[in-house]
Design an enzyme around this catalytic site. Structure first.
Site, PDB file in Angstrom:
ATOM      1  N   TYR A 387      17.331  10.751 -14.778  1.00  0.00           N
ATOM      2  CA  TYR A 387      16.287   9.959 -14.082  1.00  0.00           C
ATOM      3  C   TYR A 387      16.795   9.033 -13.268  1.00  0.00           C
ATOM      4  O   TYR A 387      17.552   7.989 -13.737  1.00  0.00           O
ATOM      5  CB  TYR A 387      15.129   9.487 -15.082  1.00  0.00           C
ATOM      6  CG  TYR A 387      13.857   8.694 -14.575  1.00  0.00           C
ATOM      7  CD1 TYR A 387      13.672   8.758 -13.239  1.00  0.00           C
ATOM      8  CD2 TYR A 387      13.144   7.876 -15.539  1.00  0.00           C
ATOM      9  CE1 TYR A 387      12.495   8.146 -12.773  1.00  0.00           C
ATOM     10  CE2 TYR A 387      12.017   7.095 -14.959  1.00  0.00           C
ATOM     11  CZ  TYR A 387      11.824   7.213 -13.704  1.00  0.00           C
ATOM     12  OH  TYR A 387      10.503   6.573 -13.222  1.00  0.00           O
ATOM     13  N   CYS A 388      16.445   8.755 -11.982  1.00  0.00           N
ATOM     14  CA  CYS A 388      16.790   7.755 -11.097  1.00  0.00           C
ATOM     15  C   CYS A 388      18.546   7.797 -10.931  1.00  0.00           C
ATOM     16  O   CYS A 388      18.908   8.623 -10.708  1.00  0.00           O
ATOM     17  CB  CYS A 388      16.179   6.340 -11.431  1.00  0.00           C
ATOM     18  SG  CYS A 388      16.719   5.082 -10.308  1.00  0.00           S
ATOM     19  N   VAL A 389      19.115   6.466 -11.271  1.00  0.00           N
ATOM     20  CA  VAL A 389      20.581   6.540 -11.151  1.00  0.00           C
ATOM     21  C   VAL A 389      20.929   7.399 -12.121  1.00  0.00           C
ATOM     22  O   VAL A 389      22.250   7.738 -12.015  1.00  0.00           O
ATOM     23  CB  VAL A 389      20.962   5.090 -10.999  1.00  0.00           C
ATOM     24  CG1 VAL A 389      20.553   4.425 -12.524  1.00  0.00           C
ATOM     25  CG2 VAL A 389      22.453   5.092 -10.780  1.00  0.00           C
ATOM     26  N   GLY A 391      20.121  10.533 -12.797  1.00  0.00           N
ATOM     27  CA  GLY A 391      20.292  11.598 -12.275  1.00  0.00           C
ATOM     28  C   GLY A 391      21.312  11.604 -11.367  1.00  0.00           C
ATOM     29  O   GLY A 391      21.849  12.551 -11.275  1.00  0.00           O
TER      30      GLY A 391
END
Length: 652
Positions: A387-389, A391
């Site tokens: 998720y987000c960074v 990811g």
């Protein structure tokens, strides 16, 4: 109705009522229309204002008179609270711990100065810009004169329909306040148009100018000042200034909490306790190292999918955005679908972690978690979510694993995660060579880490009207405590970042875009994402200010395997944390991420509600085998602590 394509496995005083319980059904929803519409915007926090035990403002048709004895006492108290405020502001100077806001102001002035220079260097261009503003003000003044004479007049510059700053009836009914409102709106739009039409300047300068102009115009709104806001004016008179006394007291507390910088409180955190009504899904910490704790969640089904699930959250915030409460918890919902869920909980770093870099987060985070999962379950084959960074880190790990033939991750899900940073949005305003050096100096001065408030402020500046000035007015001018709201409590629970990791991420992702261009090296090996051929589920959020959907779409093209690209309604958090039971934001499915993003959106199929059921169907199709449900501690790893663990409790 058209049939939904199948999932593929190939190439602040009172909180609002929570949403209904999450739906455990995994079947796909029926499509509602062919063309993608503009979705509902990002979940808005509850209104910042809340009822308190204070005198109510007088009716709109009668100006309230203050209690002059009380007003005089409150003025004296304001002087006292102002002294406390100044003491809190200057106290960091004694310890040499004061920030340098002047650098930010200088950058803003220099950028907007280039816009001014663009127009002033051409007399005809400058005259046309001035004439355009003058014409609009003449129209506004004529309209105001008609209203003062009792005539009806259509607005010259009405605020946008969703602009809540001007909701009070007197902004519309009182010609004086209506004039202030419209003068602000037309001036703001005129200034934005000047920046947009400065097309001879480079795109980077114009993007920065648009960002800084948004900060400036948001700050100068007449809604932010007592004499020019009818609601604030009435409240102050009705309460004889008590609202301002309370506001100054809160401001002094918030400046002290921010060590000389104003850290605006967004929610009443006193109503929430980790492990009780936040991050309360039952589980155990089964592994711990210097960088992370690994949590295994207790099953709620008799059988579970054989392939375990690893979730890699961002380290910029804490993992429990995916476990806010039972009704909104993605983690609890995934467990209820029969998944054995493991979640990384990152350490809140300090000086000891200064040299922990991006590669360390990959090896001691992602890879260490996979090894621990094998010990806990006996399974070497996992599915992973980033998720987000988190990811971005997971995508990097996939490239590194492809380079060495490591096949332990069999499928990946990237949630609002960027790989290509070409169109990374307004956060790029904070990343250029000069600012990167300034951040490095700041991290060196702090002892090798960046304070969480730095990134929290950057995120707030992406939406200044909603996340800065609405709370400034509510807290410090109305004197009201913000409401208790779990999402905003999480948002305020920021985390630090080690210098080595943050430097690598900003330079090689935002500044140089090395991951997408195949230039990033990890462990001496070049990361080539085209060699990562496992199936990927990629989710972008339509109104995401942090990981813009266009950027996510572009990055997905770098992957070598089959990508199921899904577009969610709303933004970076609400687009992801969208439980089926809430029946809120829609999602779109339109095939792999190929061609132009706008063309993909135009051709995509819209489906009502959450993307979660589509995702679990995609995941289950790849590895449908099931085994008896696994309990934490049932394998080779003994539990170390109850969820949510110890690392998440460290606050800055």
């Amino acid at each position: 109705m058209p049939k939904k394509p199948p999932a593929r496995s190939a190439k602040t005083s009172r909180a609002r009522s929570p949403a209904k319980a999450a739906n455990a059904n995994v079947g796909p929803a029926a499509p509602v229309k062919r063309a993608a519409r503009r979705p509902t915007p990002e979940t808005e926090p509850p209104p910042a204002e809340a009822p308190i035990a204070a005198p109510a403002p007088a009716a709109a048709d009668a100006a309230p008179l203050p209690d002059f004895n009380l007003l005089s006492r409150n003025l004296a108290q304001m002087i006292g609270e102002g002294g406390k405020l100044l003491a809190a502001y200057f106290r960091p100077l004694e310890n040499g711990d004061f920030g340098q806001p002047g650098e930010d102001v200088a950058r803003m002035a220099a950028t907007l100065g280039r816009i001014a220079e663009y127009y002033l260097s051409d007399a005809q261009r400058a005259l046309a810009a001035q004439a355009a503003l003058s014409r609009q003000f003449l129209d506004l003044w004529a309209s105001t004169l008609r209203r003062l004479q009792g005539e009806a007049a259509a607005p010259v510059a009405a605020p946008d329909p969703g602009d809540k700053r001007f909701d009070h009836p007197e902004w519309r009914d009182n010609p004086y306040f209506d004039f202030l409102k419209q003068a602000y709106v037309l001036t703001t739009r005129w200034a934005k148009d000047l920046v947009a039409r400065a097309d001879e300047l480079d795109p980077e300068t114009r993007q920065k100018a648009q960002f800084y102009l948004r900060q400036l115009t948001s700050a100068l709104s007449p809604s932010n000042f007592v004499p020019t806001n009818p609601e604030l004016l009435r409240t102050t008179l009705a309460e004889s200034g008590e609202n301002l006394v309370r506001g100054l007291k809160m401001m002094a507390e918030d400046i002290a909490a921010g060590r000389g910088n104003l850290r605006i409180r967004h929610a009443d955190a006193s109503k929430f306790t980790l492990g009780v009504n936040l991050a309360a899904t039952p589980g155990k910490v089964v592994y711990r190292n210097d960088l992370m704790e690994l949590i295994q969640y207790a099953p709620t089904t008799e059988t579970a999918f054989k392939r375990p699930l690893l979730i890699v959250p961002p380290w910029i915030n804490k993992f429990y955005v995916l476990d806010l409460n039972p009704e909104k918890s993605f983690i609890a919902w995934a467990v209820a679908q029969g998944l054995t869920v493991f979640v990384v909980s990152w350490v809140n770093p300090d000086k000891r972690h200064a040299k922990k870099g991006f590669e360390d987060y990959m090896r001691e985070g992602v890879f260490a978690a996979i090894e621990a999962i094998e010990q806990a379950t006996g399974e070497r084959d996992v599915a992973a979510i980033g998720y987000c960074v988190g990811g971005t880190l997971l995508a990097t790990a996939l490239g590194a694993m492809a380079a060495t033939g490591d096949k332990r991750i069999s499928s990946a899900t990237l949630l609002a995660a960027q790989i290509d940073f070409t169109d990374a949005g307004d956060l790029k305003v904070f990343v250029d060579a000069e600012q990167l050096k300034a951040i490095e100096r700041k991290m060196e001065k702090s002892g090798g880490f960046l304070e969480g408030a730095h990134m929290a402020n950057a995120f707030n500046m992406l939406r200044p009207d909603e996340l800065i000035w609405s709370y400034f007015v509510n807290n410090y001018l109305k004197g009201k405590e913000p409401m208790p709201f779990d999402l905003l409590v999480w948002n305020a629970d920021s985390a630090r970042m080690p210098a080595a990791n943050h430097h690598f991420y900003l330079r090689h992702c935002y500044l140089q875009n090395d991951l997408a261009k195949g230039r990033m090296k990890i462990g001496g090996r070049r990361i080539d994402l085209s060699k990562a051929t496992i199936p990927v589920y990629e989710l972008a959020a339509r109104d995401d200010h942090i990981a813009p959907a266009r950027s996510v779409f572009t990055g997905a093209k770098a992957l070598g395997g089959a990508v199921r690209f899904v577009l969610s309604g709303s933004g970076h958090v609400a687009g992801v944390v969208n439980p089926p039971g809430a029946a809120k934001y829609q999602h779109w499915i339109g095939g792999p991420p190929e061609g132009d993003f706008d063309a993909w959106v135009a051709a995509a199929q819209e489906y009502p509600g959450s993307w979660w059921p589509d995702w679990i169907a995609w995941l289950a199709e790849q590895a449908p085998a099931k085994v008896p449900a696994r309990k934490p501690g049932g394998g080779k790893l003994a539990p170390l602590a109850d969820a949510p663990g110890e690392y998440v409790r460290v606050r800055v």
